[in-house]
Scaffold this active site. Structure first.
Site, PDB file in Angstrom:
ATOM      1  N   TRP A   1      33.741  30.081  46.148  1.00  6.56           N
ATOM      2  CA  TRP A   1      34.662  30.220  45.008  1.00  6.56           C
ATOM      3  C   TRP A   1      35.673  29.076  44.989  1.00  6.56           C
ATOM      4  O   TRP A   1      36.081  28.608  43.936  1.00  6.56           O
ATOM      5  CB  TRP A   1      35.392  31.570  45.099  1.00  6.56           C
ATOM      6  CG  TRP A   1      36.545  31.696  44.152  1.00  6.56           C
ATOM      7  CD1 TRP A   1      36.483  32.027  42.838  1.00  6.56           C
ATOM      8  CD2 TRP A   1      37.933  31.490  44.440  1.00  6.56           C
ATOM      9  NE1 TRP A   1      37.736  32.038  42.284  1.00  6.56           N
ATOM     10  CE2 TRP A   1      38.641  31.709  43.240  1.00  6.56           C
ATOM     11  CE3 TRP A   1      38.645  31.130  45.582  1.00  6.56           C
ATOM     12  CZ2 TRP A   1      40.021  31.595  43.161  1.00  6.56           C
ATOM     13  CZ3 TRP A   1      40.016  31.023  45.496  1.00  6.56           C
ATOM     14  CH2 TRP A   1      40.686  31.246  44.301  1.00  6.56           C
ATOM     15  N   HIS A   2      36.045  28.609  46.190  1.00  3.46           N
ATOM     16  CA  HIS A   2      37.087  27.580  46.246  1.00  3.46           C
ATOM     17  C   HIS A   2      36.644  26.259  45.651  1.00  3.46           C
ATOM     18  O   HIS A   2      37.462  25.504  45.143  1.00  3.46           O
ATOM     19  CB  HIS A   2      37.544  27.356  47.693  1.00  3.46           C
ATOM     20  CG  HIS A   2      38.539  28.359  48.142  1.00  3.46           C
ATOM     21  ND1 HIS A   2      38.179  29.576  48.643  1.00  3.46           N
ATOM     22  CD2 HIS A   2      39.892  28.340  48.133  1.00  3.46           C
ATOM     23  CE1 HIS A   2      39.268  30.256  48.946  1.00  3.46           C
ATOM     24  NE2 HIS A   2      40.322  29.537  48.639  1.00  3.46           N
ATOM     25  N   GLY A   3      35.382  25.941  45.744  1.00  2.00           N
ATOM     26  CA  GLY A   3      34.995  24.646  45.179  1.00  2.00           C
ATOM     27  C   GLY A   3      33.524  24.367  45.297  1.00  2.00           C
ATOM     28  O   GLY A   3      32.794  25.058  46.019  1.00  2.00           O
TER      29      GLY A   3
END
Lengths: 480, 360
Positions: free
Chosen positions: A320-322
């Site tokens: 989700w972060h990147g």
């Protein structure tokens, strides 16, 4: 716009003054807050407003459909899939295409200027949380499109959270519940002052000190340099940057009368990785738990399945972060540490140590805090450096001990370490002082109240004065 | 009456608490800044600045190198193949180029000239320095034996931004050799306080008002050159003309147009203001803006970072060589007419300028 930009501060001043005038008129107030939020989001790139509004329309319509109870499961699926597909398109297209190109497939690789709409992860998650809660009957669907839109796009929380549940904010936008006065002015001021101080004085100075090292971590200029002090400083940078943002967001929320949940609680004092996730980005942890870990089965299907669910949750949380495999690895490392901790908890030595008292317990707790901090730092290497080879180089440099390069560059800047130590001591003193004061705050003596307000004002002024000059580094979580 | 007094007392105690907290935190911050001033404050701390350097104060250029040795050590890479200056390894006539990245960066003017102009050796140090330091370099090099046939001194609006913000009058070279600036502070109690307190000076610096001219707009430099900057420019170029005149070395000042002037048709007030002044001082001026503006493929003249592309540098060099031929021709005519004169007098420069204006 960013919270540290001058145009934002001007916008905030105007919005707050307008809010003071129109707060008794529900419709007017909501319209004004919605308009200012759209100005905030579309200030640099107007096309983003279209994307944001499409998100709002789909989530609002899906929730209304669920509310009608005609094939609610389908409505939920459409809503969730829409949120995830659009999020995945913007975040993961370059990663997928680059990976395919790595297998010699003839795919067009996007140029380096592929821009992810800022805050998309946060408003996509807020939308999913809303749809699932409506489906589960935890919260009723909001029938007013504009009210729902305001709850999704309100500028303090729009770009980097905290991730809000409907009961945190949406339900307080109804005519009968909409606040008409600033909630806890002192606390709002304290949060704003602390947030700006953390961001401009601590996080930005740390960023300037350590960025050159991470930019050349695999180059000849950092040959033989001990990486650990830089990783420590990065751990503090990301904490001050993100918790500073959350403090400002919560302070702004209180200014307009809304109290939002805390996101951080001294995470580097956690004694285990499990404890760390209860103290770090708490609203995301709760989101992942309620909307991913529990639906996957949680801890209801035995020990092994629980471990698998934990691992999957952390892997997806990392992704989700990147759009980078190193984020997946970051999530995987945290998942492994969580599973490792669960294994450790089953051992007799753990039970024995837990039952000890006195200095043994104190020493053991201290050791656990240090170990957890280093585990988290290890994972930060994969978070900060998104090229895998660089992350591995950075980790390998933890064990490089060239006596002449143990502390060089930004890590040798004594003023930074002193500032961090002073901040730590200051926080400790303030916590002890506040614990000794009577509750509620009304009972404080006038002198104590004066000291508290004066300290806030000084902190806010020092946030401006002590910030490093030149270009300001953006908030780290703006990219997510 | 009693309640009014009690209320007033409460307010007083509140205010005292407020002031105490402010005073304590500001005192802590002041102590911290005394030991660890932020980097952007260093150039304004005068003799207390932790900066160290290799300069000394100089009447002509405001700043000069302490000695040739420190200059040579600082520019070891650029000078490596030119030492000793009196007997350079290359026997061809020498063109010495000074300027910004438009001269020094790889593939820019000096590199392009080195590849195309075979009958001259091209000297450049490969480093961008502030305008006064470039001039100090020229003085030092000429004094220590460099004998260029001609000096090319490139400037553009951006090169003067530093001088516009910090005029020569604010220069202060510390005992430790660092170039610092006298902060611009109000001439009253507040100014006194700013000079005594690091916290106040830091706050003052955050406003940007500490600069010699705090209201300089870099983009406005292309439009016009204000009187203060013009005075400094006249002084600096006057000194440059004097120094090069003493060594009988002609100078061509290259006024490079920037991206905005060529591509967005921004005004050329900078060039228009400097050209007459430079000619009056006896310096040759080369202004290639027309060649760039009439170029059919203007998009190809610039790199994404707004430096000249290979095509842009080719255009610049071609125009420069044409200009040089015209200047040489005019100079030979003048030498024939007045064979004893080698210095570049203003009247001769006017002739050269006229010759240039008539050039194709």
């Amino acid at each position: 716009m960013s919270f540290t930009d001058l145009p934002f501060l001007i916008l905030l001043a105007i919005v707050y003054v307008l809010w003071l005038f129109c707060r008794q008129h529900h419709r007017l107030c909501a319209t004004m807050l919605l308009t200012s939020s759209l100005v905030f989001y579309g200030y640099h790139q107007k096309w983003l407003l279209g994307l944001l509004l499409i998100y709002c329309v789909v989530d609002w319509a899906a929730a209304c459909w669920i509310h009608r109870r005609s094939m609610p499961g389908l409505a939920l699926a459409i809503g969730v899939v829409f949120n995830l597909v659009v999020l995945a398109y913007w975040k993961y297209t370059p990663l997928v295409l680059q990976t395919l190109a790595g297998f010699d497939l003839d795919v067009p690789v996007p140029a380096g200027d592929w821009a992810i709409p800022f805050g998309i992860s946060f408003y996509a998650f807020t939308g999913i949380a809303y749809l699932v809660d409506v489906y589960r009957g935890i919260t009723p669907a909001e029938l007013s499109f504009w009210r729902y839109t305001l709850s999704a796009v309100f500028f303090p929380h729009l770009v980097a959270g905290p991730i809000l549940r409907p009961e945190d904010f949406l339900t307080k936008l109804r005519p009968e519940t909409m606040p008409t006065h600033t909630e806890e002015p002192f606390e709002a001021m304290l949060l704003l002052a602390r947030g700006y101080f953390k961001k401009t004085v601590l996080a930005d100075r740390l960023a300037i000190a350590i960025d050159p090292f991470f930019a050349h971590v695999a180059g000849p200029t950092t040959e033989g340099v001990w990486a650990l002090p830089f990783v420590y400083l990065y751990a503090f940078q990301i904490y001050f940057d993100f918790s500073g943002y959350t403090d400002i967001a919560r302070g702004l929320g209180l200014m307009f009368g809304y109290r939002w949940p805390e996101n951080f609680n001294l995470p580097y004092l956690a004694a285990s990785v499990q404890d760390f996730w209860r103290r770090w980005h708490m609203t995301l942890s709760l989101f992942l738990k309620d909307y991913l870990y529990v639906p996957l089965g949680g801890s209801r299907h035995g020990w092994w399945r629980t471990n698998l669910n934990l691992m999957l949750t952390m892997l997806l949380g990392g992704l989700w972060h990147g759009a980078s495999w190193s984020f997946l690895l970051w999530g995987g490392l945290h998942g492994s540490m969580l599973v490792g901790h669960r294994c450790w908890q089953r051992m007799p030595l753990y039970v024995w140590l837990r039952e000890q008292g006195g200095w043994v317990r104190w020493a053991w707790q201290s050791f656990c805090v240090l170990l957890t901090f280093h585990g988290v730092c290890l994972a930060w290497c994969f978070f900060r450096l998104t090229v895998l080879s660089q992350s591995l180089t950075c980790v390998s440099k933890w064990f490089v001990f060239d006596p002449e390069k143990l502390l060089v560059g930004g890590a040798a800047d004594g003023s930074l370490w002193l500032l961090l130590a002073a901040y730590g001591v200051g926080v400790g003193l303030v916590r002890a002082w506040r614990a000794a004061l009577p509750r509620p705050r009304m009972d404080w003596s006038p002198w104590t109240q004066g000291v508290a307000w004066g300290a806030c004002a000084a902190l806010l002024m020092l946030a401006v004065v002590l910030s490093p000059g030149g270009e300001k580094p953006p908030f780290i979580y703006f990219q997510f | 009456m009693l309640s009014w007094t009690a209320s007033r007392c409460r307010k007083c105690r509140f205010a005292m608490g407020c002031v105490t907290a402010l005073a304590v935190l500001f005192a802590l911050a002041e102590a911290y800044l005394q030991f660890f001033p932020p980097r952007d404050l260093h150039p304004y701390l005068g003799e207390h600045s932790p900066l160290v350097g290799i300069y000394r104060p100089d009447r002509a250029f405001g700043v000069a190198y302490r000695s040739f040795d420190v200059f040579a050590a600082d520019n070891a890479r650029g000078l490596k193949s030119w030492l000793p200056l009196e007997a350079p390894p290359d026997n061809r006539p020498l063109w010495a180029m000074f300027g910004s990245s438009f001269v020094h960066m790889r593939g820019m003017l000096a590199d392009t000239a080195r590849q195309s102009v075979r009958d001259h050796a091209i000297f450049n140090l490969g480093r961008n320095e502030p305008v006064p330091v470039r001039m100090a370099q020229i003085q030092l090099l000429l004094e220590h034996g460099l004998r260029p046939e001609r000096i090319f001194f490139q400037i553009m609006p951006l090169d003067f931004a530093g001088l516009a913000e910090q005029p020569l009058a604010t220069y202060h070279v510390t005992a430790r050799g660092a170039l610092t600036y006298r902060p611009n502070v109000p001439d009253n109690v507040a100014g006194n306080w700013i000079q005594r307190s690091r916290l106040a000076l830091t706050a003052w610096c955050r406003t940007g008002l500490q600069k010699g001219d705090p209201f300089v707009s870099r983009s406005r430099l292309t439009v016009a050159v204000d009187d203060g900057l013009m005075r400094d420019a006249r002084h600096l170029f006057g000194e440059l003309a004097r120094v090069t005149g003493e060594h009988q070395t002609p100078v061509t000042v290259i006024l490079i147009p920037n991206y905005e002037q060529i591509w967005q048709k921004a005004p050329c007030g900078f060039q228009d203001a400097l050209t007459p002044m430079l000619r009056e001082l006896g310096l040759d001026v080369f202004d290639p803006r027309e060649a760039f503006m009439r170029h059919p493929e203007r998009t190809g003249l610039f790199l994404p970072d707004k430096h000249f592309s290979a095509d842009g540098n080719r255009v610049l060099l071609t125009e420069l060589l044409t200009h040089e031929r015209v200047v040489q021709a005019a100079t030979s005519k003048n030498i024939q007419a007045r064979p004893t004169s080698r210095s570049t007098s203003p009247s001769k420069q006017k002739d050269q300028a006229n010759a240039k204006d008539g050039a194709p």
